[in-house]
Write a protein that holds these residues in place. Structure first.
Motif, PDB file in Angstrom:
ATOM      1  N   UNK A 131      20.243 -57.664 -28.774  1.00 40.59           N
ATOM      2  CA  UNK A 131      20.761 -56.316 -28.547  1.00 40.59           C
ATOM      3  C   UNK A 131      20.120 -55.275 -29.454  1.00 40.59           C
ATOM      4  N   UNK A 132      19.312 -55.711 -30.427  1.00 39.51           N
ATOM      5  CA  UNK A 132      18.678 -54.758 -31.327  1.00 39.51           C
ATOM      6  C   UNK A 132      17.772 -53.786 -30.576  1.00 39.51           C
ATOM      7  N   UNK A 133      17.287 -54.176 -29.404  1.00 34.95           N
ATOM      8  CA  UNK A 133      16.429 -53.282 -28.632  1.00 34.95           C
ATOM      9  C   UNK A 133      17.221 -52.163 -27.952  1.00 34.95           C
ATOM     10  N   UNK A 134      18.526 -52.332 -27.804  1.00 32.56           N
ATOM     11  CA  UNK A 134      19.325 -51.299 -27.128  1.00 32.56           C
ATOM     12  C   UNK A 134      19.261 -49.965 -27.868  1.00 32.56           C
ATOM     13  N   UNK A 135      19.567 -49.894 -29.187  1.00 30.43           N
ATOM     14  CA  UNK A 135      19.448 -48.594 -29.854  1.00 30.43           C
ATOM     15  C   UNK A 135      18.017 -48.083 -29.933  1.00 30.43           C
ATOM     16  N   UNK A 136      17.026 -48.985 -29.905  1.00 28.78           N
ATOM     17  CA  UNK A 136      15.627 -48.544 -29.921  1.00 28.78           C
ATOM     18  C   UNK A 136      15.294 -47.785 -28.636  1.00 28.78           C
ATOM     19  N   UNK A 137      15.651 -48.371 -27.494  1.00 34.92           N
ATOM     20  CA  UNK A 137      15.395 -47.710 -26.206  1.00 34.92           C
ATOM     21  C   UNK A 137      16.224 -46.438 -26.092  1.00 34.92           C
ATOM     22  N   UNK A 138      17.485 -46.511 -26.500  1.00 36.04           N
ATOM     23  CA  UNK A 138      18.365 -45.349 -26.418  1.00 36.04           C
ATOM     24  C   UNK A 138      17.834 -44.201 -27.263  1.00 36.04           C
ATOM     25  N   UNK A 139      17.392 -44.503 -28.474  1.00 35.08           N
ATOM     26  CA  UNK A 139      16.870 -43.463 -29.369  1.00 35.08           C
ATOM     27  C   UNK A 139      15.623 -42.813 -28.786  1.00 35.08           C
ATOM     28  N   UNK A 140      14.750 -43.627 -28.187  1.00 34.86           N
ATOM     29  CA  UNK A 140      13.524 -43.087 -27.584  1.00 34.86           C
ATOM     30  C   UNK A 140      13.861 -42.089 -26.481  1.00 34.86           C
ATOM     31  N   UNK A 141      14.791 -42.445 -25.612  1.00 33.74           N
ATOM     32  CA  UNK A 141      15.152 -41.563 -24.503  1.00 33.74           C
ATOM     33  C   UNK A 141      15.817 -40.286 -24.993  1.00 33.74           C
ATOM     34  N   UNK A 142      16.728 -40.422 -25.955  1.00 35.04           N
ATOM     35  CA  UNK A 142      17.435 -39.251 -26.465  1.00 35.04           C
ATOM     36  C   UNK A 142      16.491 -38.360 -27.265  1.00 35.04           C
ATOM     37  N   UNK A 143      15.526 -38.960 -27.940  1.00 40.66           N
ATOM     38  CA  UNK A 143      14.548 -38.164 -28.693  1.00 40.66           C
ATOM     39  C   UNK A 143      13.790 -37.222 -27.772  1.00 40.66           C
ATOM     40  N   UNK A 144      13.329 -37.732 -26.629  1.00 39.74           N
ATOM     41  CA  UNK A 144      12.598 -36.874 -25.689  1.00 39.74           C
ATOM     42  C   UNK A 144      13.494 -35.779 -25.128  1.00 39.74           C
ATOM     43  N   UNK A 145      14.797 -36.072 -25.009  1.00 43.88           N
ATOM     44  CA  UNK A 145      15.707 -35.051 -24.506  1.00 43.88           C
ATOM     45  C   UNK A 145      16.026 -34.031 -25.602  1.00 43.88           C
ATOM     46  N   UNK A 146      16.279 -34.514 -26.807  1.00 48.48           N
ATOM     47  CA  UNK A 146      16.619 -33.605 -27.905  1.00 48.48           C
ATOM     48  C   UNK A 146      15.468 -32.658 -28.205  1.00 48.48           C
ATOM     49  N   UNK A 147      14.249 -33.171 -28.226  1.00 46.17           N
ATOM     50  CA  UNK A 147      13.083 -32.344 -28.504  1.00 46.17           C
ATOM     51  C   UNK A 147      12.599 -31.579 -27.270  1.00 46.17           C
ATOM     52  N   UNK A 148      13.334 -31.741 -26.135  1.00 47.87           N
ATOM     53  CA  UNK A 148      13.000 -31.073 -24.872  1.00 47.87           C
ATOM     54  C   UNK A 148      11.610 -31.458 -24.366  1.00 47.87           C
ATOM     55  N   UNK A 149      11.142 -32.636 -24.781  1.00 44.83           N
ATOM     56  CA  UNK A 149       9.830 -33.101 -24.345  1.00 44.83           C
ATOM     57  C   UNK A 149       9.860 -33.516 -22.879  1.00 44.83           C
ATOM     58  N   UNK A 150      10.951 -34.099 -22.457  1.00 48.21           N
ATOM     59  CA  UNK A 150      11.054 -34.463 -21.052  1.00 48.21           C
ATOM     60  C   UNK A 150      11.026 -33.223 -20.172  1.00 48.21           C
ATOM     61  N   UNK A 151      11.726 -32.172 -20.597  1.00 44.32           N
ATOM     62  CA  UNK A 151      11.704 -30.910 -19.861  1.00 44.32           C
ATOM     63  C   UNK A 151      10.290 -30.329 -19.834  1.00 44.32           C
ATOM     64  N   UNK A 152       9.609 -30.415 -20.974  1.00 42.10           N
ATOM     65  CA  UNK A 152       8.248 -29.878 -21.058  1.00 42.10           C
ATOM     66  C   UNK A 152       7.317 -30.624 -20.102  1.00 42.10           C
ATOM     67  N   UNK A 153       7.436 -31.940 -20.061  1.00 40.44           N
ATOM     68  CA  UNK A 153       6.598 -32.723 -19.149  1.00 40.44           C
ATOM     69  C   UNK A 153       6.900 -32.373 -17.694  1.00 40.44           C
ATOM     70  N   UNK A 154       8.165 -32.204 -17.389  1.00 38.07           N
ATOM     71  CA  UNK A 154       8.555 -31.884 -16.012  1.00 38.07           C
ATOM     72  C   UNK A 154       8.005 -30.520 -15.601  1.00 38.07           C
TER      73      UNK A 154
END
Length: 992
Positions: free
Chosen positions: A406-429
């Motif tokens: 389960x250690x990978x769960x917070x790793x994946x979660x953090x990666x996804x939230x990081x792109x959202x927090x930094x608005x990188x996903x919005x920028x890519x879109x």
């Protein structure tokens, strides 16, 4: 003495006439308005501007994102090393513990052998006997489990109360009985405890056959004592149960040993039972029916508190419909005395003596008191010699391996939230990346990372010899891990929609990991091992992915532990059919959950995931064609007032241009905003906020349109509507004929955005950013490399190794220049720049202005800025935006000519000569207005129609001969003055 003079704009007085003529020419054009439905059809049929490259394909976008992710992963080697090292560390800890325990078990005191020069099983200690072969287990007297004196219940009239006999530890031990045939049941009940009346005869009896004539009991709890009856190695006395005890209720216990194996007990525990054998009175109590017995047993057991103490019985019998021909019996007994913890041999079960009492009573009823069924002894099954083995990977695997996987769960979660927090996903879109490539590559990326992680975990565990991996079938393990990591990825995607901050997501993620492991080990495990716990509730708990994982690992651990102990293999595919094996149902639950969570995660991402959100019913758009009827222009509402635009002819003119363009099916303008309006609903009792009031604007190719306005005027809301971050309340806009309300995904492929705040990956270099966004714009091969190199040179990030430096190490100005380069890469047809030169030094700002000026030749740019100098240099037209609407539109010269009809005259003298200066100014311009006065420096506004520049110079020259002039200047109105004047005027009109 310094003199300043700006040239007079001799064409300023002609601007109103020219503007009026342009309006008349437009109105005189005989254009028949097309029906609304026809206009909408024309818009929907319009194609985006031709491009030699076209939009990037699914494969191209997927390739760009994959390359970016791999580069990002490469830059996080320390983090990745820490993640991979975690399972290695825990496995190493298990190996160390295993080695320490093995060394301890290999010592002589744990080996089956000799003691004090005498060899044989009977001389082995309890520590040794665990590994000894026992071909002939000891024969032990058949004992009856009775309650301890302090817990015994008395429920019959005429007997001492419980409190009095408990204090003296003299309460009788009771048996309850009932039956359909009362006379028969009472007859049987009275003979249940009949035995020899000679209490002292026990001293001369041989063990164990002659002891079968007596009902012996113990209150010692059962436990694992390696084939030894725990009552004989306990400090508790043995009991002889009689209907009536003799006066001497205690006697020394000594008897002859007929079976040598009993010497094991005498040798190991010589002090035990050299003491006494106590007599205890046994009661047989009648109850009218089984319901009374059941209720009494339930109400009495383990209700210990200050008011009611525990009440326990030996057993209870229901003889049901027994008669001379039928013997039918139900027995209640206290199973909690069987201390079953899941290991091999847990003492001798004492239920058989309870059954023997009833059968003997029935035999005496049928054949007379002399008939008895002798129950001489009980013994365990023989066992072979064994080796002490404790596989700690199986014992601790359920907890430790749950944490590892389960250690990978917070790793994946953090990666996804990081792109959202930094608005990188919005920028890519906004730069053309579609949801399909994003989620496909993200999923493949997470799955590959998880699979590699699990592969390293299993391989390393197998290489260091952990039985957990080696004994269980590898194919079952692989299937289980693959199903779970897919479920874990889907769960992380789903949960990420609810977080906007990385720190919060990280904390919650690790709490879930460690919490699910601990709850699984110290709570869920007991539910699994408890056979009486409902299976349906186990399945409900297994719906939680953490518990599903723990259940699967628990099953692997149990099979590996038993296989290691017995020298057999672990779990095989055939074992899944075992009803006690819960792995099959766990696999089904996880697979079904994965199939359900994926679409739910995608749906939540669309409506909750970040800045660009869709309507909760967005999926209905795929089944019906959406059309939007623009509202009719001409006025805007604000409350109950109506503001006619006739006092703002340039704004009205812009609206008419938009109307004309919308009626023409061949729209060649890059940007057309058609009566765009946004209202934010009021909250907490506040009224609705009208952010944008029916804005109409047309920007052709090759034009840079600047938006000026105070903070809160609505500029950002307008930009956000144009780039798809905010949905308009009414109206719409078109970019090269594509409607922002229905064609936003296509618009993103030809749009560039430079946001107000730099949205960059900290670990990627400037070159890698441009390569990624260039690929999203369908640049490939040498064309991509050339475009990236030119972009870096244009923004002065090419030389000195700056291009290959991580963006997190850039200064604020360097990040700003990189953001501008990103917005222009790939030749977008429309670019939005929100204060692009913020934080730049003068040299970099001028260089950036040159870049923007060159870029606007073949594209439309909308730019917001607070720098009037920047607006004059870059913008072909300006719009001053106040309180949600344009107050004026025009090029800088037009605006200064229209709203700046005065010169600014400044003169500095000594304080006692200020009156002479004011008199001079009044002679030049009677309507002059003093706007500034401090310490001899005065500033005046001189209406242009009242003065000539030559008259000002002449007057100042004469004044110099009369008094001392330290400095003076004459300047034309600046754009800043125009902005302040228009903004204050608009604010005054709104207040009035």
């Amino acid at each position: 003495m310094e003199q300043t003079l700006l040239k007079e704009n001799s064409s300023a007085d002609l601007l109103p006439l020219g503007h009026w003529l342009s309006r008349v020419a437009l109105k005189n054009q005989r254009i028949r308005p097309a029906p609304q439905t026809s206009r909408i059809k024309d818009r929907l049929d319009m194609e985006p501007p031709p491009s030699s490259r076209g939009p990037a394909s699914f494969r191209t976008q997927a390739n760009a994102l994959l390359r970016k992710n791999l580069t990002f992963q490469k830059r996080n080697l320390k983090t990745n090393f820490g993640i991979v090292a975690f399972p290695f560390f825990l496995c190493a800890v298990i190996v160390i513990i295993q080695q320490v325990v093995n060394n301890e078990l290999n010592q002589d005191r744990y080996q089956c052998g000799c003691q004090d020069g005498v060899c044989g099983l009977q001389y082995s200690t309890l520590d040794q006997v665990a590994t000894c072969p026992i071909p002939n287990p000891p024969e032990w007297p058949v004992l009856l489990q009775i309650p301890r004196p302090e817990y015994r219940a008395v429920r019959d009239a005429g007997l001492p109360t419980e409190d009095s006999c408990r204090s003296s530890l003299s309460c009788p031990a009771a048996l309850l009985f009932t039956g359909g045939n009362r006379s028969l049941a009472q007859s049987l009940g009275q003979t249940l405890l009949q035995g020899s009346s000679s209490f002292s005869s026990l001293n001369s009896l041989d063990y164990p056959s002659n002891m079968a004539n007596f009902v012996l009991g113990t209150d010692t709890y059962t436990r694992d004592t390696q084939f030894i009856e725990p009552a004989f190695i306990s400090d508790r006395p043995l009991y002889w149960i009689q209907p009536e005890c003799p006066s001497s209720a205690t006697t020394p216990l000594s008897f002859q040993v007929a079976n040598r194996s009993i010497q094991l007990v005498i040798h190991v525990y010589p002090s035990h039972h050299c003491g006494e054998l106590q007599c205890v009175q046994g009661l047989t109590l009648w109850r009218d029916n089984s319901s009374q017995i059941n209720d009494e047993l339930f109400r009495g057991y383990r209700e210990g508190n200050s008011e009611r103490k525990e009440n326990e019985y030996i057993a209870a019998y229901d003889f049901l419909n027994s008669n001379e021909n039928v013997f039918n019996l139900s027995i209640w007994y206290n199973s909690t005395y069987n201390n079953d913890t899941g290991f091999a041999t847990i003492g001798l079960t004492r239920v058989p003596r309870t059954v023997n009492l009833a059968t003997n009573a029935y035999l005496k009823f049928l054949r007379g008191p002399g008939v008895i069924s002798m129950f001489e002894f009980v013994k365990e099954m023989p066992k072979s010699g064994t080796e002490l083995k404790f596989d700690f990977s199986s014992i601790l695997g359920g907890l430790f391996f749950t944490w590892i996987i389960e250690m990978l769960f917070p790793v994946i979660l953090t990666y996804l939230v990081y792109e959202r927090q930094q608005k990188l996903k919005m920028m890519m879109k906004m730069h053309g990346l579609k949801d399909g490539p994003y989620w496909l590559i993200s999923y493949i990326y997470f799955f590959s990372l998880s699979s590699l992680y699990m592969l390293c975990f299993v391989v390393f565990g197998s290489l260091i010899g952990l039985k957990f991996f080696r004994l269980n079938d590898y194919s079952i393990q692989i299937v289980f891990y693959l199903v779970f990591i897919n479920l874990q990825i889907a769960m992380a995607i789903l949960v990420s929609s609810f977080f906007s901050a990385v720190k919060t997501a990280t904390v919650i993620g690790y709490i879930y990991v460690f919490g699910s492991g601990l709850l699984g080990e110290f709570l869920f495990r007991f539910f699994i091992e408890d056979t009486s716990f409902p299976r349906a509730w186990k399945i409900v708990l297994e719906l939680i992915p953490g518990f599903s994982l723990y259940r699967g690992l628990y099953e692997f651990s149990q099979y590996a532990f038993i296989g290691n102990l017995m020298g057999t293999s672990g779990m095989k595919w055939g074992d899944l059919s075992d009803s006690e094996n819960g792995l099959l149902e766990v696999l089904i639950i996880m697979f079904v959950e994965w199939l359900l969570l994926l679409p739910v995660a995608f749906y939540l991402d669309q409506i909750l995931g970040g800045e660009i959100r869709k309507d909760p019913l967005f999926f209905l758009d795929y089944f019906q064609k959406k059309s939007t009827l623009p509202t009719r222009p001409g006025f805007q509402e604000k409350g109950s007032k109506v503001f006619i635009e006739m006092d703002r002819p340039d704004v009205s003119h812009e609206r008419e241009v938009v109307e004309q363009l919308l009626q023409d099916s061949n729209i060649n303008h890059a940007i057309i905003s058609d009566n765009l309006r946004k209202v934010y609903p009021g909250r907490d009792g506040n009224p609705d906020k009208l952010a944008v009031q029916g804005l109409s604007l047309a920007v052709p190719n090759g034009e840079c349109f600047g938006m000026l306005g105070p903070n809160g005027a609505g500029k950002s809301t307008f930009i956000n509507m144009m780039i798809g971050l905010v949905k308009p309340s009414s109206g719409t806009a078109y970019l090269h004929g594509m409607d922002i309300s229905i064609n936003m995904d296509e618009i993103y492929t030809s749009m560039g955005v430079c946001p107000q705040h730099d949205l960059l990956w900290e670990t990627l270099t400037g070159r890698e950013h441009l390569l990624f966004y260039g690929r999203l714009k369908n640049l490939k091969g040498p064309t991509l490399l050339q475009a990236v190199e030119e972009s870096l040179k244009n923004v002065n990030l090419f030389y000195g190794g700056v291009a290959d430096k991580q963006a997190g190490k850039y200064s604020g100005g360097m990040k700003r220049r990189l953001s501008v380069a990103i917005s222009l890469i790939g030749d977008p047809k429309v670019v939005y720049m929100d204060e692009p030169s913020t934080g730049l030094d003068p040299a970099s700002r001028n260089n950036l202005w040159n870049v923007v000026n060159r870029a606007k030749k073949d594209r439309a740019i909308i730019l917001t800025t607070h720098s009037m100098e920047e607006a004059e240099v870059l913008c072909d037209r300006l719009g001053i935006f106040v309180d949600g609407s344009f107050q004026c539109i025009g090029n800088p010269k037009e605006l200064k000519g229209r709203y700046g009809g005065s010169y600014v005259f400044t003169m500095t003298t000594s304080a006692n000569e200020e009156e002479e200066v004011e008199g001079l100014v009044r002679q030049l311009s009677p309507n002059a207005n003093k706007i500034y006065h401090i310490s001899g420096t005065q500033k005046f506004e001189l209406p242009k129609q009242e003065i000539r520049i030559s008259d000002v110079f002449r007057a100042v020259g004469i004044a110099k001969s009369k008094f001392t002039i330290h400095a003076w200047g004459l300047a034309d109105t600046t754009l800043e003055d125009v902005f302040i004047k228009v903004a204050k005027g608009a604010e005054f009109n709104m207040l009035s």
